[in-house]
Motif scaffolding. Structure first.
Motif, PDB file in Angstrom:
ATOM      1  N   ARG A  14     -21.462 -27.716  94.979  1.00 29.53           N
ATOM      2  CA  ARG A  14     -21.716 -28.407  93.708  1.00 29.53           C
ATOM      3  C   ARG A  14     -21.353 -27.552  92.495  1.00 29.53           C
ATOM      4  O   ARG A  14     -21.442 -28.005  91.371  1.00 29.53           O
ATOM      5  CB  ARG A  14     -23.190 -28.831  93.625  1.00 29.53           C
ATOM      6  CG  ARG A  14     -23.478 -30.075  94.429  1.00 29.53           C
ATOM      7  CD  ARG A  14     -24.951 -30.374  94.508  1.00 29.53           C
ATOM      8  NE  ARG A  14     -25.649 -29.486  95.433  1.00 29.53           N
ATOM      9  CZ  ARG A  14     -26.934 -29.595  95.760  1.00 29.53           C
ATOM     10  NH1 ARG A  14     -27.659 -30.559  95.220  1.00 29.53           N
ATOM     11  NH2 ARG A  14     -27.490 -28.763  96.619  1.00 29.53           N
ATOM     12  N   MET A  15     -20.955 -26.305  92.707  1.00 31.91           N
ATOM     13  CA  MET A  15     -20.653 -25.429  91.565  1.00 31.91           C
ATOM     14  C   MET A  15     -19.179 -25.265  91.251  1.00 31.91           C
ATOM     15  O   MET A  15     -18.838 -24.669  90.223  1.00 31.91           O
ATOM     16  CB  MET A  15     -21.259 -24.053  91.802  1.00 31.91           C
ATOM     17  CG  MET A  15     -22.738 -24.128  91.670  1.00 31.91           C
ATOM     18  SD  MET A  15     -23.573 -22.703  91.031  1.00 31.91           S
ATOM     19  CE  MET A  15     -22.476 -22.042  89.911  1.00 31.91           C
ATOM     20  N   ASN A  16     -18.304 -25.721  92.128  1.00 30.80           N
ATOM     21  CA  ASN A  16     -16.858 -25.556  91.904  1.00 30.80           C
ATOM     22  C   ASN A  16     -16.463 -24.126  91.589  1.00 30.80           C
ATOM     23  O   ASN A  16     -15.690 -23.869  90.677  1.00 30.80           O
ATOM     24  CB  ASN A  16     -16.375 -26.447  90.743  1.00 30.80           C
ATOM     25  CG  ASN A  16     -16.485 -27.898  91.093  1.00 30.80           C
ATOM     26  OD1 ASN A  16     -16.212 -28.290  92.231  1.00 30.80           O
ATOM     27  ND2 ASN A  16     -16.903 -28.709  90.135  1.00 30.80           N
ATOM     28  N   ASN A  17     -17.039 -23.191  92.302  1.00 34.62           N
ATOM     29  CA  ASN A  17     -16.708 -21.777  92.103  1.00 34.62           C
ATOM     30  C   ASN A  17     -16.282 -21.249  93.471  1.00 34.62           C
ATOM     31  O   ASN A  17     -16.885 -21.621  94.471  1.00 34.62           O
ATOM     32  CB  ASN A  17     -17.971 -21.047  91.624  1.00 34.62           C
ATOM     33  CG  ASN A  17     -17.650 -19.680  91.068  1.00 34.62           C
ATOM     34  OD1 ASN A  17     -16.902 -18.908  91.664  1.00 34.62           O
ATOM     35  ND2 ASN A  17     -18.215 -19.371  89.917  1.00 34.62           N
ATOM     36  N   SER A  18     -15.241 -20.426  93.517  1.00 34.71           N
ATOM     37  CA  SER A  18     -14.757 -20.007  94.836  1.00 34.71           C
ATOM     38  C   SER A  18     -15.792 -19.129  95.556  1.00 34.71           C
ATOM     39  O   SER A  18     -15.884 -19.122  96.767  1.00 34.71           O
ATOM     40  CB  SER A  18     -13.414 -19.283  94.708  1.00 34.71           C
ATOM     41  OG  SER A  18     -13.583 -18.191  93.853  1.00 34.71           O
ATOM     42  N   THR A  19     -16.596 -18.396  94.781  1.00 31.60           N
ATOM     43  CA  THR A  19     -17.653 -17.572  95.377  1.00 31.60           C
ATOM     44  C   THR A  19     -18.929 -18.401  95.530  1.00 31.60           C
ATOM     45  O   THR A  19     -19.361 -19.018  94.565  1.00 31.60           O
ATOM     46  CB  THR A  19     -17.954 -16.363  94.457  1.00 31.60           C
ATOM     47  OG1 THR A  19     -16.725 -15.683  94.220  1.00 31.60           O
ATOM     48  CG2 THR A  19     -18.948 -15.417  95.069  1.00 31.60           C
ATOM     49  N   PRO A  20     -19.568 -18.413  96.721  1.00 30.83           N
ATOM     50  CA  PRO A  20     -20.841 -19.133  96.834  1.00 30.83           C
ATOM     51  C   PRO A  20     -21.865 -18.580  95.836  1.00 30.83           C
ATOM     52  O   PRO A  20     -21.904 -17.369  95.587  1.00 30.83           O
ATOM     53  CB  PRO A  20     -21.286 -18.845  98.276  1.00 30.83           C
ATOM     54  CG  PRO A  20     -20.041 -18.498  99.010  1.00 30.83           C
ATOM     55  CD  PRO A  20     -19.157 -17.822  98.006  1.00 30.83           C
TER      56      PRO A  20
END
Ligand code: CTP
Ligand code: MG
Length: 219
Positions: A14-20
């Protein structure tokens, strides 16, 4: 023994960031480090449940601690909880497990301590706060029911439970939390009052809020 099972095997879609999200650095350190630092002085051991693609990152984080070990997570949060709890049971079959989301960095020591104390009175405990908004059921964009807010809470965690009882009642269904499993089995889940700092980083705006709280010294 009290053993913390920290769930950090999600991907944070849900964050659209490559890093969790749990590995994102806020105020100089990854969020997961904040979680570990809260639990370290209050429990005997920590099981950190991680995704197989992030073992290197996790190993790098835990090398500075004595009592943390890694376990691989599963497809769902609940499967990750099972994997971590299995390891806790191997270490001490009479242990109390305190499970917490790796993406909930601002859990207070007071909440952790209350959870570990209150388990004496119940089969499990959880930490919840009263719902803020009116909660409604929506189906295909149509509001079909307005729920009575008096009975509605947001469930945050951490949750505490005994590993042995957990495996005695576990079945093959998927659950969101140990609370859902225990309620279904007719067991008693005590609720401890949470606070709004104990929010789960879910969307990008939560990172901005986290940054603000740290900067202002509010947590
Ligand atoms: N989690 C886990 N194993 C999974 C899924 C989730 O250990 N298979 C953990 C996450 O790392 C997180 C916590 O459970 O700390 C709560 O889950 P959630 O907020 O849903 O995190 P993600 O699944 O990572 O995010 P999203 O649902 O947006 O993909
Ligand atoms: Mg998820």
């Amino acid at each position: 023994m009290n053993i913390a099972v920290i769930l950090a095997s999600g991907k944070g879609t849900r964050m659209n960031n490559s890093t969790p999200k749990q590995y994102i650095r806020v105020g100089g350190m990854p969020l997961i480090v904040r979680v570990l630092n809260q639990f370290v002085p209050l429990v005997d051991k920590i099981i950190l449940v991680v995704n197989k693609d992030y073992v290197k990152e996790a190993q790098n984080i835990i090398k500075d601690y004595k009592n943390i070990e890694l376990v691989l997570g599963g497809e769902t949060r609940f499967q990750s909880l099972i994997n971590g709890t299995k390891r806790a049971y191997e270490i001490d079959k009479n242990c109390v497990v305190i499970s917490h989301d790796g993406a909930r960095p601002f859990v207070s020591k007071q909440i952790i301590n209350s959870s570990l104390e209150e388990i004496e009175k119940y089969d499990a405990t959880t930490v919840s706060i009263p719902a803020i908004d009116t909660m409604v059921i929506v189906e295909n964009n149509i509001e079909t029911k307005v729920l009575d807010r008096e009975y509605l809470y947001s469930d945050q965690g951490p949750q505490t439970f005994r590993a042995e009882m957990f495996f005695n009642v576990l079945d093959n269904e998927n659950y969101s939390t140990v609370g859902e499993l225990y309620v279904k089995k007719g067991l008693k889940v005590g609720v401890i009052e949470g606070d709004r700092y104990n929010f789960k980083v879910t969307h990008n705006i939560d990172l901005e809020f986290a940054e603000y709280l740290i900067e202002k010294g509010l947590i």
